[in-house]
Design a protein around this motif. Structure first.
Motif: not given
Length: 128
Positions: A68-72
């Motif tokens: 989730i942090i790297l690819r919302p």
């Protein structure tokens, strides 16, 4: 019965931090007055499965958090998941906890007919 009394009395002492005679008597009265919850005993096999699911859920939660942090994730949906047949309230609670523990899913509602309404986020829409 004695085990529950000792456990409740220990919690009482941890909460009050007072070992006086009066406080001990109050604690014993409260420990005896509290109702004891009776639930259906679960099979050892079910508890082993749940224990394994808890162990697996911890690294999955970290992986999903980093995703989730790297690819919302932009797409969200509500899906219905079937409750496993004949679960005790404690195992239903643990099922809901395991679903909600991972960052991409959360249980919105538990239907008494045997379904969970689960809110889930995904990277992109699959219906395109």
């Amino acid at each position: 019965m004695i085990g529950h009394l000792i456990f409740r009395l220990s919690i009482w002492f941890l909460l009050t931090s007072d070992f006086s005679l009066t406080n001990t008597i109050i604690g014993i009265v409260i420990a005896l007055a509290l109702p004891r919850g009776y639930t259906a005993p679960e099979k050892l096999k079910e508890w082993l499965k749940v224990s394994w699911q808890i162990i697996v859920a911890i690294p999955v939660a970290f992986i999903e958090a980093f995703e989730i942090i790297l690819r919302p994730h932009q797409h969200e949906e509500i899906i219905m998941e079937k409750v496993k047949h004949q679960r005790s309230p404690l195992l239903v609670f643990i099922d809901i906890f395991l679903i909600t523990f991972t960052p991409k899913t959360i249980v919105v509602k538990h239907h008494e007919e045997g379904w969970y309404a689960v809110h889930k986020i995904t990277p992109k829409s699959k219906s395109l």
